[in-house]
Scaffold this motif. Structure first.
Motif, short mmCIF file in Angstrom:
data_model
loop_
_atom_site.label_atom_id
_atom_site.label_comp_id
_atom_site.label_asym_id
_atom_site.label_seq_id
_atom_site.Cartn_x
_atom_site.Cartn_y
_atom_site.Cartn_z
N GLU A 8 -36.42 -71.39 46.40
CA GLU A 8 -36.16 -72.91 46.36
C GLU A 8 -37.42 -73.47 45.90
N TYR A 9 -37.29 -74.57 44.90
CA TYR A 9 -38.28 -75.34 44.57
C TYR A 9 -37.98 -76.90 44.98
N LYS A 10 -39.03 -77.35 45.91
CA LYS A 10 -38.90 -78.59 46.51
C LYS A 10 -37.72 -78.81 47.25
N GLY A 11 -37.23 -78.01 48.01
CA GLY A 11 -35.81 -77.79 48.51
C GLY A 11 -34.46 -77.58 47.84
N VAL A 12 -34.63 -77.59 46.51
CA VAL A 12 -33.62 -77.24 45.92
C VAL A 12 -33.67 -75.68 45.25
N LYS A 13 -32.43 -75.45 45.38
CA LYS A 13 -32.29 -73.91 45.06
C LYS A 13 -32.49 -73.76 43.47
N ILE A 14 -33.35 -72.54 43.13
CA ILE A 14 -33.42 -71.99 41.80
C ILE A 14 -32.42 -71.69 41.24
N GLY A 15 -31.80 -72.28 40.03
CA GLY A 15 -30.60 -72.08 39.41
C GLY A 15 -29.69 -73.34 39.17
N SER A 16 -30.28 -74.22 39.82
CA SER A 16 -29.61 -75.47 39.81
C SER A 16 -30.44 -76.75 39.11
N ILE A 17 -31.73 -76.20 38.55
CA ILE A 17 -32.55 -77.29 38.22
C ILE A 17 -32.64 -77.55 36.69
N SER A 18 -32.60 -76.45 36.04
CA SER A 18 -32.75 -76.52 34.60
C SER A 18 -31.24 -76.29 33.70
N GLU A 19 -31.46 -76.49 32.49
CA GLU A 19 -30.07 -76.24 31.69
C GLU A 19 -29.58 -74.87 31.81
N LEU A 20 -30.49 -73.87 31.88
CA LEU A 20 -30.14 -72.60 31.88
C LEU A 20 -30.98 -71.59 32.63
N THR A 21 -30.44 -70.91 33.58
CA THR A 21 -31.18 -70.06 34.35
C THR A 21 -30.59 -68.62 34.34
#
Length: 375
Positions: free
Chosen positions: A161-174
């Motif tokens: 998680e980054y700042k409480g948000v799951k990696i994979g939901s932050i950027s356009e493509l993960t």
């Protein structure tokens, strides 16, 4: 004395039963289990779409294709990564430009990335090294200001998680990897997460040779013309199949528990090594919740590192080195790389055993072997 591996998947009867169910069903290719896994993984990540593939390498390759990267385009990427991250750039004819890394996290140094942006730069591929998220706010701010794409390589970061948000939901493509020793291990597998209808449709077609409808969709949804499909892209054969997806569904249900076990093991290492002045422990920054795919320590120099590797092997403990910088490999040696931190720090790093089923007794063996070593 039994050998302790550096990494190992955590499987039990549940995965065996899940595979047996698929084999008994008569449908083992791209089908209902893959669709179920995609929906479950997207729900876990908190994104709209997850497109399941046969590897993390395929995910990175398709991401590069979707962004229409091509010859003469430049993509800034870390040299401290598995080679797939960089190969994916070359697959589409683009040129990797190596950015240096932070000495503590070994993630891309945003200031160095900024220095290396040119008129040819079209994207940045960042890697969440060892499961520790990059500084995503800083990277997004930079990429948005320069008008370039940002792709996350989350091969190590499933559940991070980054700042409480799951990696994979932050950027356009993960891009994720579900390789045999990853936190979510399907044997082989990968996925791309996104929130775009267009990207999701593009990836589904490109993973199946550019065919507009996969075999299962035609079988289930069509009454008469089940055989009919169209090819409108030069795609690849890189979809996930239902055997891997069945394993993935079980692994996904266990992911939070297994990542918590990793965190407990890491904390025991951190406490045990706190008094060793010659061994630098990994950090976890305030903004990050690492998935702790790897436990990477640093020693003063390469000579000590190599002696420590020999010492651990003599005690039947298998360490790792993640990674030898990509810019130093023969294939990439002709690409200019000004990465002084990466070129030096790789000589000092060593990965110690870390996996959910590591027993207290085996971890104590590792800890004692470290204490028995004379640097």
């Amino acid at each position: 004395m039994r050998q302790i591996p550096v990494l190992k998947p955590a499987y039990d009867q549940e995965e065996i039963d899940a595979v047996a169910e698929v084999l008994s069903s008569g449908w083992v290719g791209l089908g209902p289990k893959t669709m179920e896994f995609e929906e479950a993984f997207a729900d876990y990540i908190g994104c709209d779409y997850a497109i399941a593939l046969n590897s993390g390498t395929a995910a990175l390759h398709l991401a590069a294709c979707a962004l229409q990267l091509k010859a003469d385009d430049e993509v800034i990427v870390t040299p401290i990564t598995f080679v797939s991250t960089v190969h994916a750039i070359g697959y589409v004819g683009a040129t990797p430009v190596f950015g240096d890394v932070e000495p503590d996290t070994l993630n891309l140094d945003v200031q160095d990335v900024e220095k290396k942006i040119t008129a040819k730069t079209k994207a940045v591929f960042c890697v969440h090294y060892a499961g520790h998220p990059c500084d995503m706010d800083a990277l997004h701010k930079l990429c948005d200001a320069k008008g370039i794409y940002l792709v996350e390589d989350a091969a190590h970061a499933c559940g991070a998680e980054y700042k409480g948000v799951k990696i994979g939901s932050i950027s356009e493509l993960t891009c994720f990897s579900f390789h045999a020793v990853k936190n979510l291990a399907c044997g082989e597998g990968g996925a791309i997460t996104c929130n775009s209808d267009w990207f999701a449709r593009y990836f589904r077609e490109m993973r199946w040779l550019g065919i507009t409808k996969d075999t299962f969709s035609r079988t289930v949804n069509e009454k008469v013309y089940a055989w009919q499909y169209w090819v409108d892209k030069l795609g690849f054969k890189c979809h996930m199949h239902d055997i891997s997806a069945a394993i993935g569904l079980v692994q996904l249900r266990k992911l939070e528990k297994n990542n918590a076990k990793r965190r407990q093991i890491v904390q025991r290492y951190q406490d045990a090594f706190a008094d060793l002045d010659w061994l630098e422990r990994p950090v976890e920054k305030e903004y990050a919740k690492s998935s702790w795919h790897l436990y990477v320590v640093k020693v003063p120099n390469g000579q000590i590192r190599d002696r420590l590797i020999r010492h651990l092997k003599e005690h039947n403990i298998a360490p790792g080195v993640h990674y030898y910088p990509i810019n130093l490999h023969p294939y990439y040696k002709n690409i200019k790389a000004e990465v002084p931190v990466a070129n030096q720090i790789w000589k000092r790093i060593i990965s110690l055993p870390l996996f959910p089923d590591l027993t207290n007794d085996d971890q104590e063996r590792v800890i004692q072997a470290i204490y028995d070593f004379m640097p």
